[in-house]
Every structure is written in structure tokens, then in C-alpha cells.
Design a protein around this motif. Structure first.
Motif, mmCIF file in Angstrom:
data_model
loop_
_atom_site.group_PDB
_atom_site.id
_atom_site.type_symbol
_atom_site.label_atom_id
_atom_site.label_comp_id
_atom_site.label_asym_id
_atom_site.label_seq_id
_atom_site.Cartn_x
_atom_site.Cartn_y
_atom_site.Cartn_z
ATOM 1 N N UNK A 1 -32.466 -8.906 -1.790
ATOM 2 C CA UNK A 1 -32.947 -10.293 -1.597
ATOM 3 C C UNK A 1 -34.383 -10.298 -1.087
ATOM 4 N N UNK A 2 -35.160 -11.287 -1.491
ATOM 5 C CA UNK A 2 -36.479 -11.449 -0.854
ATOM 6 C C UNK A 2 -36.284 -11.939 0.589
ATOM 7 N N UNK A 3 -37.095 -11.394 1.523
ATOM 8 C CA UNK A 3 -36.941 -11.770 2.943
ATOM 9 C C UNK A 3 -38.155 -12.514 3.464
ATOM 10 N N UNK A 4 -37.931 -13.229 4.554
ATOM 11 C CA UNK A 4 -39.031 -13.988 5.175
ATOM 12 C C UNK A 4 -39.650 -13.200 6.323
ATOM 13 N N UNK A 5 -40.970 -13.322 6.448
ATOM 14 C CA UNK A 5 -41.727 -12.655 7.511
ATOM 15 C C UNK A 5 -41.889 -13.572 8.730
ATOM 16 N N UNK A 6 -42.135 -14.877 8.410
ATOM 17 C CA UNK A 6 -42.332 -15.832 9.510
ATOM 18 C C UNK A 6 -41.090 -15.929 10.380
ATOM 19 N N UNK A 7 -41.286 -15.807 11.684
ATOM 20 C CA UNK A 7 -40.169 -15.904 12.621
ATOM 21 C C UNK A 7 -39.331 -14.643 12.653
ATOM 22 N N UNK A 8 -39.685 -13.660 11.838
ATOM 23 C CA UNK A 8 -38.950 -12.388 11.808
ATOM 24 C C UNK A 8 -39.514 -11.502 12.921
ATOM 25 N N UNK A 9 -38.718 -11.342 13.976
ATOM 26 C CA UNK A 9 -39.223 -10.683 15.188
ATOM 27 C C UNK A 9 -39.630 -9.238 14.906
ATOM 28 N N UNK A 10 -38.886 -8.568 13.996
ATOM 29 C CA UNK A 10 -39.205 -7.166 13.711
ATOM 30 C C UNK A 10 -40.640 -7.039 13.216
ATOM 31 N N UNK A 11 -41.044 -7.946 12.323
ATOM 32 C CA UNK A 11 -42.420 -7.866 11.814
ATOM 33 C C UNK A 11 -43.452 -8.296 12.868
ATOM 34 N N UNK A 12 -43.073 -9.291 13.691
ATOM 35 C CA UNK A 12 -43.986 -9.687 14.779
ATOM 36 C C UNK A 12 -44.249 -8.482 15.683
ATOM 37 N N UNK A 13 -43.175 -7.729 15.966
ATOM 38 C CA UNK A 13 -43.313 -6.557 16.840
ATOM 39 C C UNK A 13 -44.075 -5.429 16.129
ATOM 40 N N UNK A 14 -43.810 -5.278 14.827
ATOM 41 C CA UNK A 14 -44.561 -4.245 14.085
ATOM 42 C C UNK A 14 -46.055 -4.576 14.108
ATOM 43 N N UNK A 15 -46.379 -5.860 13.924
ATOM 44 C CA UNK A 15 -47.781 -6.285 14.012
ATOM 45 C C UNK A 15 -48.362 -5.931 15.375
ATOM 46 N N UNK A 16 -47.558 -6.142 16.414
ATOM 47 C CA UNK A 16 -48.064 -5.966 17.779
ATOM 48 C C UNK A 16 -48.170 -4.496 18.175
ATOM 49 N N UNK A 17 -47.252 -3.645 17.647
ATOM 50 C CA UNK A 17 -47.173 -2.284 18.195
ATOM 51 C C UNK A 17 -47.508 -1.161 17.215
ATOM 52 N N UNK A 18 -47.397 -1.420 15.884
ATOM 53 C CA UNK A 18 -47.588 -0.316 14.942
ATOM 54 C C UNK A 18 -49.073 0.016 14.838
ATOM 55 N N UNK A 19 -49.395 1.317 14.842
ATOM 56 C CA UNK A 19 -50.801 1.710 14.805
ATOM 57 C C UNK A 19 -51.392 1.583 13.400
ATOM 58 N N UNK A 20 -50.517 1.554 12.367
ATOM 59 C CA UNK A 20 -51.008 1.590 10.975
ATOM 60 C C UNK A 20 -50.829 0.212 10.310
ATOM 61 N N UNK A 21 -51.886 -0.601 10.382
ATOM 62 C CA UNK A 21 -51.834 -1.976 9.854
ATOM 63 C C UNK A 21 -51.524 -1.997 8.366
ATOM 64 N N UNK A 22 -52.114 -1.039 7.636
ATOM 65 C CA UNK A 22 -51.906 -1.004 6.189
ATOM 66 C C UNK A 22 -50.453 -0.797 5.842
ATOM 67 N N UNK A 23 -49.844 0.122 6.556
ATOM 68 C CA UNK A 23 -48.428 0.392 6.309
ATOM 69 C C UNK A 23 -47.592 -0.862 6.558
ATOM 70 N N UNK A 24 -47.892 -1.552 7.654
ATOM 71 C CA UNK A 24 -47.147 -2.777 7.974
ATOM 72 C C UNK A 24 -47.361 -3.824 6.871
ATOM 73 N N UNK A 25 -48.595 -3.928 6.369
ATOM 74 C CA UNK A 25 -48.889 -4.886 5.293
ATOM 75 C C UNK A 25 -48.067 -4.563 4.047
ATOM 76 N N UNK A 26 -47.992 -3.278 3.719
ATOM 77 C CA UNK A 26 -47.177 -2.855 2.557
ATOM 78 C C UNK A 26 -45.700 -3.198 2.757
#
Lengths: 339, 339
Positions: free
Chosen positions: A238-263
Motif C-alpha cells: 500500500x502507499x503510505x502517508x508521511x505527514x503525521x507519521x512519527x517514524x519519518x518525523x524522527x528519521x528527519x530529526x535523528x538520521x544523519x543521511x538526509x538522502x537516504x531518508x528522502x529515498x
């Protein structure tokens, strides 16, 4: 560290010692302080007096958390050689300036402060509002000006505090032959507020939706497992939503590799990337971040004497610094300076 | 002077330095202090911070009157070897205790204080009420308790202040393992409030109905001449009224010979005693009282250095004394004591 002059910046920031610090503090302020201490003189105030404004009858809650917060600071690499960490109740100038400023601020002005209004409502005070809580914006103005801070890292909900401080600076300076107090400006954080692991806007210990800096491996694992994602993302395809998705908010905040998170985001939105995989990525990242902090924190907490010694040293330095402002204000008002 | 212990009494009293002291102060408090200093340890506080609570924008008014009040004290024989005269703004413990007490007193409680309510109305504050003025009962509680005073000379209009102080003592002590703060009681003056020379209840410089302690011979003469008597006492032979007759109120307050005053009253009521004769008697009495005070005051005022030196010495002693209370409170609440 050299004392700030009119041309160099000086930062004041701090925390109320009401509990151990968590990931929200890390993202919102601690990380920034570690960077800022390389650039400017920085004071970090453990605001025990402010903590008491809504814990007046629970002093042990505040007292017992002072060294906990101190351990958090050192564990995340706030460096006492670069940052002066000090205790609010150890600095009489802050109380004395508050007393002076209270006379030029009307009750209706503090009642109108939007931050205070909101907090009074949030804490359900009504008629039982402690006087200290009502006047805390004035006390905060005393803190900022006593240190001669011109940069104050705050969230945008705290902007009315900066405005009120500058009003006080303006009025006090107008009463003295020459201006003594420095105007300040907000240093807004680039990162927004970190949501709780359940997706609610506020991260708080009482809601159980937080991760403290001393969280164990298991606690981190459990928190990430329980983390709110996209409830309509049922199958991996299924396609998933990013908005309000805490896992992605946290990945944005803590992951060192922005490109990987974007992918990952693109893949998740398209369909084909499972929540478990995203959570594994985040868990790795948080375990890596928190393991050394937890370890340093354990060592530090075991040696209260050293923690207290560092706090004492910082408070002595801060005392000397804030007394200068107090004496300049007293002289400016024409009050005798006795000793 | 020895420090008061739990079994010995300790007195705290003082004045807001808003102008030179007058006969009303002499009768209402100064005279009593001269007597009390023989009996108990006594602290007299020049309350400049409290003076600023309704003069926040006129600091020069307060600053310029500090040494004037100091000169008044010494001129009436308050003896710095027996009484510790000290300056409120020089004592950080008073501000620090105020900050702590503000957290256990609600805004509605200070708003309910009858003395404050009355004064807010009297001064016409309404929406422009300075925060410092609203919280001054808390600051006064800090003063009283910091000195460990158990006897506080006040007028009966100030009784609500004593009540509020004892509430704070009770609450603060309940938060600490062992009680640290001392309850206090009012020491009501035997003499009532001295009316203005025009007969109005309040003696005030702005009403021009007062006689300062530094009044010249001519000023005393003019004041007694203008003094309100019995407006229906037209001829010497008419019977006159004593009630509301300021000349007799002042004779009661200042004449050393009570019997003589009693005789004069009887004669006046009966008829046959003229206002001029009564006023002559009073004028003699006031000239005799004020001549040496005026002379000492002139000498003292000429030597500001010495006045400041005595105030400094007293403030140092008071600082040591009040710091002990502050540290005991901090320890009682579990807050770290750094230095």
C-alpha cells in the motif's frame, strides 16, 4: 570564556528541573547548545526557582532533579569549559532584579502575556494561580538581562517572553542616566517541536509518550515498536502517508543521511516499504545516538560530588557576571551600593 | 547586640523612604523604637524596595530620601549601637525569600488582603497596578521572617499583613523537615494615629498638613497657629469641645505633664480658656521637643559619608543575619547551597 561585550553575542538558555530530559529536549535545544558553545559565550541556567513556580508545594520534585539535569547536560556533551552551567537559586541578582522590574510592570500586562495565559489555562490554575507563576515572565526578563544575553534560543510559543523582556529593558533604561540593559532577540530553532511517540504534539513524561536520554536498549526498542505511523498503511504494498507519521518525523530529526531518508519517504509513499523496515532503520539510529549518552550519564550520575562541583563552579562564575548587571542597575537608579 | 534565639524577642520595623519623617512618625513609631531598643534586639529597615513598589518610575524620589530618613532616625536618638539600621535593597535574602514565598501564595489570596485592597483603592491604581505593589505583603513576610522577628510594631490597619505572614510561615514550615521560620505577632502602638494639623485623619506632606522633624521655629509657629480647634468655640468664655480638637490631641501626644493637660481640658470644656493660650502651651512643647532634633539633624545631614557608613555597617550585620535564614530555608527545601 571571555565576558561578552556590547559587540559580542551572549546566549542564555536553560531548563526547569522538573524531570529527566528526553529526546524532545535533545532535538529542540540540547543539540543546538552543543553547536552554539563553539561560537558564543553561553550560559545554561538550571531554573529551579522557575520550576518551583508551579511546584511550590513539591520542592523535593525540583530539588531532586537538579543533578539529573546536570548529568543530562554533560552526557550530551555540553562542555563546562565552554558553557557556564549555573543554578538559578544560587544567583541573588536574579531575584533582586525581579523585585525591581516588578514595580514597572503592571498586573494587567503580565496577565495579558499570551504564553502565560495559555499555560494558566493548560495547568488549570484559575483562582489557585500561584503569584510566582503569574510573575515568571518578569523573572525571566531578570534572568536574560542579568546575563546580558542578546540571543535567547526559544520555541515560537515563547516569543511573547522576549517581547516582554524588551519592554522591560526599554522602560528600565529610560529610568537611568545611561542605558544599562541589553535588548535581546529570539534564536528560533530550525527544527520544530518533536512529537510524542504516540503522535501527540506534546512529548511528556506523564503521557508516557517520551524517550528519556537515559532510556535502556529495551525501552528504545519498545518505544520505536509502539510508534505511531500511518494507520491506513495496512499492507507493505500500500502507499503510505508521511505527514503525521512519527517514524519519518524522527528519521528527519535523528538520521544523519538526509538522502537516504528522502529515498525511503518516496518509496513509502509509492508503496512497497514496510513500517517494520522503517522502524528498524530508526531504532538503529536511536540506539547509536543514545548508547554513549546513556553510558556517560550512568558514570556521571554515580558521582554527585563532581556534578555538584561543576555546578558550583559555573554558578560562581555566573554570580560574578550577574552581580555586575545588578550593581549597574542599582547605580543607574541612584540606589546606594553597600557591598 | 546578640542574635535573637527562639526564646528572646526580636523586633523588625522600618519606613519607606518616600520623604522626610514627621511628627506622625515620631508619635506612631520613632518614640517607641527609642524605648524598645533598650529592651530587645531591634532591626529598623529602610524599605527602599517597598518604596519603589508605587514609585517604580520615580526611583530618584526613593534614592534621595534614604539618607534623609537615616538622619531622622539618628536625630531622634535611635542608637545604631542598640538598633541595627539597614537598607532593604542591600539584603539579597529578602528578595530571594520573596521569590520562594510567591510560589505558595495564590494571586487571589494577595488580592484579598484588606490592607492591599484599601491601598489599591486609595492610590487609584485599578488596571495600572504595579506587580510589585500587589505582591508587597509577600515581600513584607520575607522581611519579617528573614530577620526572625517575632514582634512587629504596626498600626491596626496593618494587622492583615501579620496574618498573611503567619500563613506563609505555617505553609513554608510544613514543606520542610523541621520548622525554620518563626511566627510573629503585632505590637500595637498605645497611641492612635496623629491627625494632620488641619484635623484630617491622614498626615501627609502632599496635603500640607504635617510638621516634619526638621521643621524650623517659624514653621512650628505657623503650624500651631493654623491648627484646627473647635470651630464653634468663638469666645474665650464659651465652652469648647475636646473631641476632634487637634490642639488637645497634640497636647495628649506631646505634653510631658498629663495632669496639666487634664486640667486644661476641663477648663476648656467649661469655658474660660482661649485657643491662643492652649496653642501657646503646645507650641512651647513642640519647640522644646524639636529644637535639639532639628539641630542634630542639621549636623548629621551635613555629613552624608558618616550616615552612609552607619547604614553600611548595619546592613552588613543584617546581611549576615538574614542570610542565615535564607540558607536554612534553602536547606529545608532540599535546594543545594552553593556559596
Amino acid at each position: 570564556m571571555t565576558h561578552p561585550t556590547a559587540t559580542s553575542h551572549c546566549i542564555l538558555t536553560g531548563d526547569r528541573p522538573t524531570g529527566p530530559l528526553h529526546l524532545g529536549h535533545y532535538v529542540g535545544s540540547l543539540r543546538q547548545r552543543v553547536a552554539l558553545q563553539q561560537l558564543h559565550p553561553q550560559f545554561v541556567l538550571i531554573a529551579d526557582l522557575q520550576g518551583l513556580t508551579d511546584n511550590g508545594s513539591r520542592p523535593e520534585k525540583i530539588a531532586s532533579n537538579i543533578l539529573e539535569v546536570m548529568a543530562d547536560y554533560l552526557a550530551v556533551s555540553i562542555d563546562p569549559l565552554r558553557t557556564t552551567i549555573c543554578l538559578q537559586s544560587a544567583l541573588p541578582a536574579l531575584a533582586e532584579l525581579t523585585m525591581l522590574y516588578m514595580n514597572i510592570v503592571t498586573v494587567s500586562r503580565v496577565e495579558r502575556n499570551p504564553t502565560v495565559k495559555h499555560e494558566i489555562q493548560q495547568k488549570g490554575f484559575a483562582r489557585s494561580l500561584p503569584t510566582g507563576f503569574l510573575v515568571y515572565p518578569i523573572s525571566q526578563a531578570a534572568d536574560i538581562t542579568a546575563f546580558g544575553a542578546d540571543l535567547v534560543p526559544v520555541g515560537d510559543d515563547q516569543l511573547p517572553m522576549i517581547e516582554q523582556t524588551n519592554e522591560i529593558v526599554h522602560k528600565m533604561n529610560s529610568l537611568m542616566r545611561a542605558p544599562v540593559l541589553r535588548h535581546c532577540q529570539a534564536l528560533l530553532s530550525a527544527t520544530g517541536r518533536l512529537p510524542g511517540i504516540d503522535g501527540s504534539a506534546k512529548m511528556s513524561k506523564s503521557l508516557g509518550n517520551t524517550l528519556t536520554l537515559s532510556a535502556s536498549e529495551q525501552e528504545i526498542q519498545r518505544a520505536v515498536s509502539a510508534m505511531y505511523t500511518d494507520p491506513s498503511h495496512l499492507r507493505i504494498s500500500d502507499p503510505g502517508k508521511i505527514e503525521g507519521n512519527v517514524v519519518f518525523t524522527y528519521l528527519d530529526a535523528f538520521h544523519h543521511d538526509c538522502e537516504k531518508v528522502a529515498e525511503m519517504k518516496a518509496h513509502y509513499q509509492q508503496g512497497g516499504l514496510g513500517d517494520r523496515q522503517c522502524k528498524n532503520e530508526l531504532e538503529d539510529c536511536l540506539q547509536t545516538l543514545l548508547a554513549p549518552i546513556r553510558e556517560r550519564r550512568q558514570q556521571l550520575s554515580a558521582d554527585k560530588e563532581t556534578l555538584l562541583g561543576i555546578l558550583k563552579q559555573g554558578s560562581e562564575k555566573a554570580h560574578e557576571h550577574t552581580q555586575k548587571t545588578l550593581l549597574a542597575v542599582k547605580r543607574g537608579l541612584g540606589l546606594p551600593v553597600m557591598f
